[in-house]
Enzyme design. Structure first.
Site, PDB file in Angstrom:
ATOM      1  CB  SER A   7      -0.968   0.015   1.181  1.00 52.65           C
ATOM      2  OG  SER A   7      -0.280   0.198   2.399  1.00 52.65           O
ATOM      3  CE  LYS A  62      -2.639   2.155   4.906  1.00 48.27           C
ATOM      4  NZ  LYS A  62      -2.461   1.333   3.741  1.00 48.27           N
TER       5      LYS A  62
END
Length: 181
Positions: A51, A91
């Protein structure tokens, strides 16, 4: 003479016991300091999944600073725990409290301005209607926008400040990939 020898041996034993006790206390102190540093100051976290490609690769380890965890800046790479989940996720914070975030025509838009994001490899393949980031919440996305469960996902949503563990400072492993973030 025998009594003097016994006293001498007793003093030597006492000295040895005292030295071992001091050594044990130094070792215990070092261990306590190391544990406290890891709990409140830093941590090493392994990247799991794709990700954050191309910025971070699966299997890399990052050094995480925890002291300023609840005061992130836009663009920082954070380590967070999603609501209802105790796993760590890595993230990038893109939306700050009070921001309006959306995705239009393959581009991230913050407060009506399309963002230039040199760290992503491809345009975003989804649209996202405008979302107001509430106070004490953050909007986070993986750099691999099309392959990331993050704030744009209905089951994740925005991240409360208290769920931020820290921010990634640099890659520490593998050695060939050491770099600042």
């Amino acid at each position: 003479m025998k009594a003097q020898n016994n006293r001498q041996r007793l003093r030597e034993r006492k000295k040895i016991i005292q030295e071992w006790l001091e050594f044990f206390l130094y070792l215990l102190s070092a261990l306590i300091i190391a544990v406290l540093l890891r709990m409140y100051v830093y941590e090493f976290v392994q990247v799991k999944g794709d990700s954050m490609n191309p910025t971070l690769l699966n299997g890399e380890f990052v050094f995480v600073e925890k002291i300023n965890a609840h005061e992130p800046k836009r663009g920082e790479i954070l380590i967070v725990k999603y609501p209802e989940d105790e796993n760590y996720y890595i993230k990038r914070v893109v939306g700050m409290p009070g921001d309006i975030v959306s995705v239009e025509n393959g581009r991230l838009v913050i407060n009506g301005i399309a963002q230039e994001e040199a760290y992503i490899a491809e345009d975003i393949d989804y649209d996202l209607s405008e979302r107001l980031v509430p106070e004490n919440m953050y909007f986070v996305l993986g750099d691999n926008r099309n392959n990331s469960q993050d704030s744009h996902s209905g089951n994740i949503g925005m991240i409360p400040a208290e769920r931020i563990i820290g921010h990634a400072v640099f890659v520490v492993w593998p050695f060939s990939e050491i770099k600042g973030l």
